[in-house]
Design a protein around this motif. Structure first.
Motif, PDB file in Angstrom:
ATOM      1  N   ASP A   1       0.732  -1.261  -0.019  1.00 62.67           N
ATOM      2  CA  ASP A   1      -0.072   0.014   0.046  1.00 62.67           C
ATOM      3  C   ASP A   1       0.799   1.487   0.114  1.00 62.67           C
ATOM      4  O   ASP A   1       0.669   2.205  -0.844  1.00 62.67           O
ATOM      5  CB  ASP A   1      -0.897  -0.127   1.272  1.00 62.67           C
ATOM      6  CG  ASP A   1      -1.973  -1.115   1.120  1.00 62.67           C
ATOM      7  OD1 ASP A   1      -2.167  -1.669   0.048  1.00 62.67           O
ATOM      8  OD2 ASP A   1      -2.307  -1.570   2.429  1.00 62.67           O
TER       9      ASP A   1
ATOM     10  N   ARG B   1      -9.389  -3.266   3.847  1.00 62.37           N
ATOM     11  CA  ARG B   1      -8.746  -3.594   2.722  1.00 62.37           C
ATOM     12  C   ARG B   1      -9.510  -3.378   1.543  1.00 62.37           C
ATOM     13  O   ARG B   1      -8.935  -2.645   0.711  1.00 62.37           O
ATOM     14  CB  ARG B   1      -8.261  -5.275   2.662  1.00 62.37           C
ATOM     15  CG  ARG B   1      -7.614  -5.624   1.341  1.00 62.37           C
ATOM     16  CD  ARG B   1      -6.732  -4.962   0.561  1.00 62.37           C
ATOM     17  NE  ARG B   1      -5.525  -4.930   1.654  1.00 62.37           N
ATOM     18  CZ  ARG B   1      -4.760  -4.095   1.620  1.00 62.37           C
ATOM     19  NH1 ARG B   1      -4.784  -3.151   0.628  1.00 62.37           N
ATOM     20  NH2 ARG B   1      -3.875  -3.715   2.621  1.00 62.37           N
TER      21      ARG B   1
ATOM     22  N   GLU C   1      -8.248  -0.717  -1.479  1.00 65.10           N
ATOM     23  CA  GLU C   1      -8.355  -0.820  -2.800  1.00 65.10           C
ATOM     24  C   GLU C   1      -9.217  -0.173  -3.632  1.00 65.10           C
ATOM     25  O   GLU C   1      -8.966   0.355  -4.783  1.00 65.10           O
ATOM     26  CB  GLU C   1      -8.851  -2.307  -3.015  1.00 65.10           C
ATOM     27  CG  GLU C   1      -7.611  -3.388  -2.442  1.00 65.10           C
ATOM     28  CD  GLU C   1      -6.264  -3.161  -2.853  1.00 65.10           C
ATOM     29  OE1 GLU C   1      -6.278  -2.965  -4.051  1.00 65.10           O
ATOM     30  OE2 GLU C   1      -5.399  -3.134  -2.065  1.00 65.10           O
TER      31      GLU C   1
ATOM     32  N   TYR D   1      -8.895  -8.453  -5.976  1.00 60.47           N
ATOM     33  CA  TYR D   1      -8.067  -6.964  -5.456  1.00 60.47           C
ATOM     34  C   TYR D   1      -6.673  -7.132  -6.417  1.00 60.47           C
ATOM     35  O   TYR D   1      -6.152  -6.144  -6.760  1.00 60.47           O
ATOM     36  CB  TYR D   1      -7.745  -6.964  -4.101  1.00 60.47           C
ATOM     37  CG  TYR D   1      -8.881  -6.804  -3.293  1.00 60.47           C
ATOM     38  CD1 TYR D   1     -10.008  -6.160  -3.560  1.00 60.47           C
ATOM     39  CD2 TYR D   1      -8.864  -7.316  -1.852  1.00 60.47           C
ATOM     40  CE1 TYR D   1     -11.136  -6.027  -2.676  1.00 60.47           C
ATOM     41  CE2 TYR D   1     -10.043  -7.248  -1.189  1.00 60.47           C
ATOM     42  CZ  TYR D   1     -11.072  -6.468  -1.566  1.00 60.47           C
ATOM     43  OH  TYR D   1     -12.141  -6.489  -0.462  1.00 60.47           O
TER      44      TYR D   1
END
Length: 345
Positions: free
Chosen positions: A121, A154, A158, A236
């Motif tokens: 990230d 998460r 995303e 993802y």
């Protein structure tokens, strides 16, 4: 709150979701299904006035969700009328309240919060913000542009990052994937590690797939994500396969600095004189790279790059090669790349 676009069996629908702390990590939940057209929940009353359908507010109240009008505007922002979006940009706050709250923390306190962020990230956001391949150790300093990821699931991270990726230029996309997956770490000691276009493309593909599989099996990355089976690539991550294999590496911003660093002052001036000339004629460029110009149209960018890389390694000044030859084949390669770009290849 945020809006999630969901594609399934050729159809698209939108869902309002939020991230929440489940006692051990951040995860997400659906709040309201907007169907295929979120605009039907926006009502305009003339001028710059508008409101959201009461059914949304009733549902959020029923779930006990606390929110402000500004937060709901942020969720629906892409679907608001253009003149409304201009007004919000002009008079709205430049930064949401949930981001401002991190500003008063000390560097040490902020660093503790950033421990919750996955390195993948951080690298993605850092490249999207700064456009750099060589990032150094991102854990040594809590960069403020990472704050947009804090206290998010998460799924929300995303969604946010994918929207940021949409602003990348086509020539940046594959380089972005290279940096995000930290593929340069596989090429330690290589002079070209921060210039992926000059690396062995087959080796780069190999390490990308290895890094992708490792991330797909990383429980830290998938914390709060239910029912993920590492045997299958998670949605993802699927877009990165497309990003990597459907795009070519563009010229990195540091290419000129790299070329300059390997030449002496005299060699650099010679290179600049050569670059100031008109483009090398295509037949001559093909001859310098040993390519039959009659077969060039059947070759891919990857094929030409492979040939250039092999010749550049032999002619590289650090390998005892001739600097004038290196300059000439580099110029020839650039000419062929421009020709192929004009042909849409």
């Amino acid at each position: 709150m945020y809006m999630k676009k969901i594609s399934f069996c050729g159809s698209i629908r939108y869902v309002i979701r939020d991230s929440y702390w489940n006692g051990s990590c951040w995860t997400h939940r659906d709040l309201f299904d907007l169907g295929a057209d979120p605009t039907r929940f926006i009502h305009y009353v003339g001028g710059n006035g508008f409101y959201f359908d009461e059914v949304i507010e009733d549902r959020l109240s029923e779930l006990g969700i606390k929110y402000t009008t500004e937060e709901l505007e942020e969720v629906f922002f892409p679907f608001l009328a253009p003149h409304i979006r201009r007004i919000i940009r002009m008079f709205g706050s430049n930064e949401p309240e949930h981001i401002k709250k991190w500003h008063d923390l000390s560097q040490e306190e902020l660093a503790r919060h950033h421990e919750d962020l996955h390195p993948f990230d951080k690298r993605r956001v850092h490249f999207l913000r700064c456009g750099r391949i060589d990032m150094g150790n991102l854990d040594c300093r809590p960069f403020k542009h990472f704050n947009i990821l804090l206290e998010k699931s998460r799924d929300e991270r995303e969604t946010l990052i994918e929207a940021m990726e949409a602003r990348l230029k086509p020539r940046e996309i594959r380089t972005y994937v290279y940096a995000a997956f930290n593929l340069q770490d596989y090429f330690r000691g290589s002079l070209m590690r921060n210039h992926p276009a000059a690396l062995d493309p087959e080796k780069v593909e190999e390490v990308f797939l290895d890094a992708l599989c490792r991330l797909n099996a990383d429980p830290f990355f998938f914390r709060g994500v239910p029912d993920h089976d590492p045997k299958f690539l998670h949605p993802y991550l699927r877009r990165y396969v497309i990003y990597f294999f459907d795009y070519e590496f563009g010229r990195s911003p540091g290419w000129e600095d790299f070329i300059r660093s390997i030449f002496s002052s005299q060699e650099w001036r010679a290179y600049q004189r050569l670059r100031s000339r008109k483009t090398t004629p295509l037949p001559e460029a093909c001859k310098l790279l040993g390519i039959d110009d009659g077969k060039l149209n059947s070759m891919s960018v990857k094929d030409v790059t492979r040939i250039y890389r092999q010749l550049a390694k032999k002619a590289h000044p650090d390998a005892g090669g001739d600097h004038e030859t290196f300059i000439a084949i580099t110029q020839a390669y650039e000419s062929i790349m421009r020709y192929m770009a004009l042909k849409g290849r």
